[in-house]
Design an enzyme around this catalytic site. Sequence first.
Site, mmCIF file in Angstrom:
data_model
loop_
_atom_site.group_PDB
_atom_site.id
_atom_site.type_symbol
_atom_site.label_atom_id
_atom_site.label_comp_id
_atom_site.label_asym_id
_atom_site.label_seq_id
_atom_site.Cartn_x
_atom_site.Cartn_y
_atom_site.Cartn_z
ATOM 1 C CG ASP A 31 34.646 -13.065 -8.350
ATOM 2 O OD1 ASP A 31 35.192 -12.149 -8.983
ATOM 3 O OD2 ASP A 31 33.554 -12.916 -7.739
ATOM 4 C CB ILE A 32 33.294 -13.191 -3.141
ATOM 5 C CG1 ILE A 32 32.694 -13.613 -1.825
ATOM 6 C CG2 ILE A 32 32.577 -11.987 -3.718
ATOM 7 C CD1 ILE A 32 32.902 -12.597 -0.703
ATOM 8 C CG ASN A 88 35.066 -6.022 -15.787
ATOM 9 O OD1 ASN A 88 34.836 -6.222 -16.975
ATOM 10 N ND2 ASN A 88 34.552 -6.770 -14.830
ATOM 11 C CG HIS A 101 40.347 -7.193 -10.526
ATOM 12 N ND1 HIS A 101 40.239 -5.856 -10.178
ATOM 13 C CD2 HIS A 101 39.124 -7.561 -10.968
ATOM 14 C CE1 HIS A 101 38.991 -5.454 -10.391
ATOM 15 N NE2 HIS A 101 38.295 -6.471 -10.882
ATOM 16 C CG HIS A 103 37.108 -10.827 -13.730
ATOM 17 N ND1 HIS A 103 36.167 -11.060 -12.755
ATOM 18 C CD2 HIS A 103 37.304 -9.484 -13.742
ATOM 19 C CE1 HIS A 103 35.794 -9.911 -12.209
ATOM 20 N NE2 HIS A 103 36.478 -8.934 -12.789
HETATM 21 P P1 DGP Z 1 35.191 -5.904 -11.081
HETATM 22 O O1 DGP Z 1 33.764 -5.630 -11.371
HETATM 23 O O2 DGP Z 1 35.955 -6.272 -12.357
HETATM 24 O O3 DGP Z 1 35.866 -4.800 -10.297
HETATM 25 O O4 DGP Z 1 35.204 -7.234 -10.202
HETATM 26 C C1 DGP Z 1 35.454 -7.293 -8.846
HETATM 27 C C2 DGP Z 1 35.244 -8.719 -8.443
HETATM 28 O O5 DGP Z 1 35.722 -8.869 -7.103
HETATM 29 C C3 DGP Z 1 33.790 -9.187 -8.428
HETATM 30 O O6 DGP Z 1 33.625 -10.229 -9.397
HETATM 31 C C4 DGP Z 1 33.552 -9.726 -7.020
HETATM 32 C C5 DGP Z 1 34.949 -9.845 -6.456
HETATM 33 N N1 DGP Z 1 35.052 -9.562 -5.023
HETATM 34 C C6 DGP Z 1 34.616 -8.439 -4.382
HETATM 35 N N2 DGP Z 1 34.876 -8.526 -3.075
HETATM 36 C C7 DGP Z 1 35.489 -9.737 -2.879
HETATM 37 C C8 DGP Z 1 35.987 -10.398 -1.728
HETATM 38 O O7 DGP Z 1 35.945 -9.896 -0.604
HETATM 39 N N3 DGP Z 1 36.529 -11.628 -1.910
HETATM 40 C C9 DGP Z 1 36.596 -12.213 -3.160
HETATM 41 N N4 DGP Z 1 37.151 -13.429 -3.226
HETATM 42 N N5 DGP Z 1 36.147 -11.606 -4.267
HETATM 43 C C10 DGP Z 1 35.579 -10.389 -4.117
#
Ligand code: DGP
Length: 115
Positions: A31-32, A88, A101, A103
């Site tokens: 996660d970023i 989520n 997705h 987590h």
């Molecule tokens: P949610 O709130 O459950 O939809 O989580 C989306 C997650 O995605 C959040 O924790 C941050 C992650 N995320 C968003 N953009 C990127 C990206 O470009 N790269 C990565 N590795 N993660 C990302």
Amino acid sequence: MSEPTIFDKILAKEIPSEAVYEDEHVYAFRDISPQAPVHVLVIPRKRMQSFADLQHADPSVVASFMQGVSKAAAKLGLEEGGYRVVFNTGSDALQTVPYIHAHILGGRKLGWPPG
Ligand code: DGP
């Protein structure tokens, strides 16, 4: 389906990501914005919008996705200490990316209940 999400682009390698596990069914990457020492997202290669779609999916797709989440956690070395899997789903749960997705969170004692 609607326009490609950020996770479609990650899967297509149009946006870089740090892979931690992959197989023919799933792709797992860091996660970023990590919320724990280990914070990984697992997506199925076949896009669905959210966890709510699983009720309509082929059970073999659901099984291979769930198994991929478990395999990714094992590869991350989280089995001994334990970990949390979070989906989520929709606006109340603050889902921001409309591509299902999981987590995987671990590497420290996690609080409960979540916010
Ligand atoms: P949610 O709130 O459950 O939809 O989580 C989306 C997650 O995605 C959040 O924790 C941050 C992650 N995320 C968003 N953009 C990127 C990206 O470009 N790269 C990565 N590795 N993660 C990302």
